[in-house]
Design a protein around this motif. Structure first.
Motif, short mmCIF file in Angstrom:
data_model
loop_
_atom_site.label_atom_id
_atom_site.label_comp_id
_atom_site.label_asym_id
_atom_site.label_seq_id
_atom_site.Cartn_x
_atom_site.Cartn_y
_atom_site.Cartn_z
N VAL A 105 79.57 -43.35 -6.75
CA VAL A 105 78.98 -44.62 -6.36
C VAL A 105 79.42 -45.77 -7.26
CG1 VAL A 105 76.79 -45.85 -6.13
CG2 VAL A 105 76.98 -43.49 -5.34
N LEU A 106 79.49 -45.53 -8.57
CA LEU A 106 79.71 -46.62 -9.52
C LEU A 106 81.16 -46.80 -9.91
CD1 LEU A 106 78.80 -48.70 -11.71
CD2 LEU A 106 78.46 -46.74 -13.23
N LEU A 107 81.88 -45.70 -10.13
CA LEU A 107 83.18 -45.78 -10.80
C LEU A 107 84.20 -46.68 -10.09
CD1 LEU A 107 84.62 -44.88 -13.31
CD2 LEU A 107 85.33 -42.79 -12.13
N PRO A 108 84.40 -46.57 -8.77
CA PRO A 108 85.39 -47.47 -8.14
C PRO A 108 85.07 -48.95 -8.35
CG PRO A 108 84.80 -45.67 -6.66
CD PRO A 108 83.83 -45.61 -7.81
N ALA A 109 83.79 -49.31 -8.18
CA ALA A 109 83.41 -50.72 -8.36
C ALA A 109 83.59 -51.16 -9.80
CB ALA A 109 81.96 -50.92 -7.92
N LEU A 110 83.27 -50.29 -10.75
CA LEU A 110 83.40 -50.64 -12.17
C LEU A 110 84.86 -50.87 -12.54
CD1 LEU A 110 82.27 -50.95 -15.03
CD2 LEU A 110 82.44 -48.47 -15.29
N ILE A 111 85.74 -49.98 -12.10
CA ILE A 111 87.16 -50.12 -12.43
C ILE A 111 87.73 -51.40 -11.82
CG2 ILE A 111 89.44 -49.11 -12.10
CD1 ILE A 111 87.68 -47.73 -14.21
N ASN A 112 87.36 -51.69 -10.58
CA ASN A 112 87.86 -52.91 -9.95
C ASN A 112 87.37 -54.15 -10.69
OD1 ASN A 112 89.27 -51.57 -7.94
ND2 ASN A 112 87.55 -51.56 -6.52
N ARG A 113 86.12 -54.14 -11.16
CA ARG A 113 85.58 -55.28 -11.88
C ARG A 113 86.28 -55.46 -13.23
NH1 ARG A 113 80.72 -57.89 -11.70
NH2 ARG A 113 81.07 -57.67 -9.47
N LEU A 114 86.50 -54.37 -13.93
CA LEU A 114 87.13 -54.45 -15.26
C LEU A 114 88.55 -54.97 -15.16
CD1 LEU A 114 85.89 -51.15 -16.97
CD2 LEU A 114 85.06 -53.49 -17.32
N ARG A 115 89.27 -54.60 -14.13
CA ARG A 115 90.66 -55.07 -13.99
C ARG A 115 90.72 -56.59 -13.88
NH1 ARG A 115 91.20 -50.96 -15.55
NH2 ARG A 115 91.74 -52.31 -17.26
N VAL A 116 89.63 -57.19 -13.36
CA VAL A 116 89.59 -58.65 -13.18
C VAL A 116 89.11 -59.35 -14.44
CG1 VAL A 116 88.49 -60.53 -11.90
CG2 VAL A 116 89.23 -58.45 -10.69
N ILE A 117 88.03 -58.86 -15.06
CA ILE A 117 87.39 -59.62 -16.15
C ILE A 117 87.80 -59.13 -17.54
CG2 ILE A 117 85.41 -60.17 -14.70
CD1 ILE A 117 83.80 -58.06 -16.19
N ALA A 118 88.36 -57.91 -17.63
CA ALA A 118 88.71 -57.37 -18.95
C ALA A 118 89.90 -56.43 -18.80
CB ALA A 118 87.52 -56.65 -19.57
N PRO A 119 91.08 -56.98 -18.55
CA PRO A 119 92.25 -56.12 -18.25
C PRO A 119 92.67 -55.20 -19.38
CG PRO A 119 92.90 -58.42 -18.57
CD PRO A 119 91.41 -58.40 -18.50
N GLY A 120 92.26 -55.48 -20.62
CA GLY A 120 92.63 -54.62 -21.73
C GLY A 120 91.67 -53.47 -21.98
N ILE A 121 90.61 -53.39 -21.17
CA ILE A 121 89.60 -52.35 -21.34
C ILE A 121 89.97 -51.13 -20.51
CG2 ILE A 121 87.19 -51.72 -20.94
CD1 ILE A 121 87.56 -53.64 -23.25
N ASN A 122 89.94 -49.96 -21.13
CA ASN A 122 90.15 -48.69 -20.44
C ASN A 122 88.86 -47.87 -20.50
OD1 ASN A 122 92.93 -49.16 -19.86
ND2 ASN A 122 93.37 -48.73 -22.00
N VAL A 123 88.75 -46.90 -19.60
CA VAL A 123 87.53 -46.11 -19.49
C VAL A 123 87.88 -44.63 -19.47
CG1 VAL A 123 85.53 -45.59 -18.04
CG2 VAL A 123 86.33 -47.95 -18.23
#
Length: 294
Positions: A105-123
């Protein structure tokens, strides 16, 4: 001995990796190696030894980790260091413990959001387990997201959403049409997912109270491949509603209301009190909570 050296020691101890310690601290791997060499000279001990399981601490390093962490906290307090986290510039890895529900439920939305607002963040994602409380306390994991009533004192929590249950079968099921009756439910063959944090124990307890028996034809450790399995068989599964909605989107299956009243439970994010005021942890918690408030 300065704060940087102590931070290197702590991060290598947590990650068991020179490269991952460098990523988390924003330092080159060569800088981490140089710092380790200084630490080894200072303490007269190898401290960390390379093995097939990563950089394992020596007994002396293990005895040092508690006082080193106390020293880090003390030095930060003395220098009144005001920690700042800039997600746009940050280069680091967040580790999140998740249940299968939040994975879907969460992971796809979280990854898409991070790519926009914090491109240097990995999970990095790990499964919820008996080690999760210890990992949150030590800093090996930043957050745990899911259904985890076992977390006790020392942990903060925030409810993200409430979850009830749905039944799922293939779209052209020969016996189950648009409405699921109690008789149908008892007659069909069922899949039971045994992964922790799915709320499945709540279903089992509710059915037992109601005196409902069903035939468990297949037991699975997780939801991997569940959509394809259901679409290709006559099996039925009872899963959290958001998981059912995801299965409907990705496979030729349909979602039905259970014929019995089943409990509702809460999906939450959890973190240890040590990181309540940590800017990076606070930022990550805000990103995740925002995904469910939109």
């Amino acid at each position: 001995m300065d704060l940087k050296l102590l931070a290197v020691f702590d991060e290598v101890y947590k990650t068991r990796s020179v490269s991952r310690a460098g990523e988390n601290l924003g330092l080159a791997q060569s800088s981490i190696s140089i710092s380790l060499a200084r630490l080894r000279r200072h303490f007269g001990d190898p401290l960390f030894v390379r093995t097939s399981d990563g950089m394992q601490p020596t007994p002396h390093a293990t005895s040092l980790v508690a006082p080193v962490r106390q020293a880090i906290e003390l030095l930060r307090g003395i220098t009144r260091q005001q920690a700042v986290f800039d997600p746009v510039k940050a280069q680091r890895m967040f580790r999140i413990c998740m249940t299968d529900i939040t994975h879907l439920v969460l992971l796809p939305a979280l990854i898409n959001r991070l790519r926009v607002i914090a491109p240097g963040i990995n999970v990095e994602i790990t499964h919820i387990s008996g080690q999760t409380p210890r990992m949150l306390e030590s800093g090996e994991a930043d957050l745990a997201v899911g259904f985890m009533p076992q977390l006790e004192a020392g942990f903060y929590q925030q409810k993200l959403f409430e979850q009830d249950f749905s039944c799922v079968v293939r779209r052209d099921h020969p016996r189950v049409r648009s409405r699921l009756t109690a008789a149908m439910f008892k007659r069909e063959n069922h899949v039971l997912v045994t992964a922790a944090g799915t709320g499945q124990n709540l279903v089992e307890e509710a059915l037992e109270r109601l005196g409902v028996q069903r035939n468990i034809a297949l037991r699975l450790p997780n939801y991997l491949g569940m959509g394809g399995l259901l679409a290709s068989t006559d099996l039925m599964v009872t899963v959290p509603r958001r998981v059912a909605e995801t299965l409907v989107r990705i496979a030729d299956v349909k979602q039905l209301l259970p014929p019995f009243e089943l409990p509702v439970f809460s999906i939450k994010q959890h973190w240890h009190e040590r990181y309540q005021q940590d800017p990076a942890n606070r930022w990550l918690r805000g990103v995740i909570s925002d995904l469910f408030l939109e």
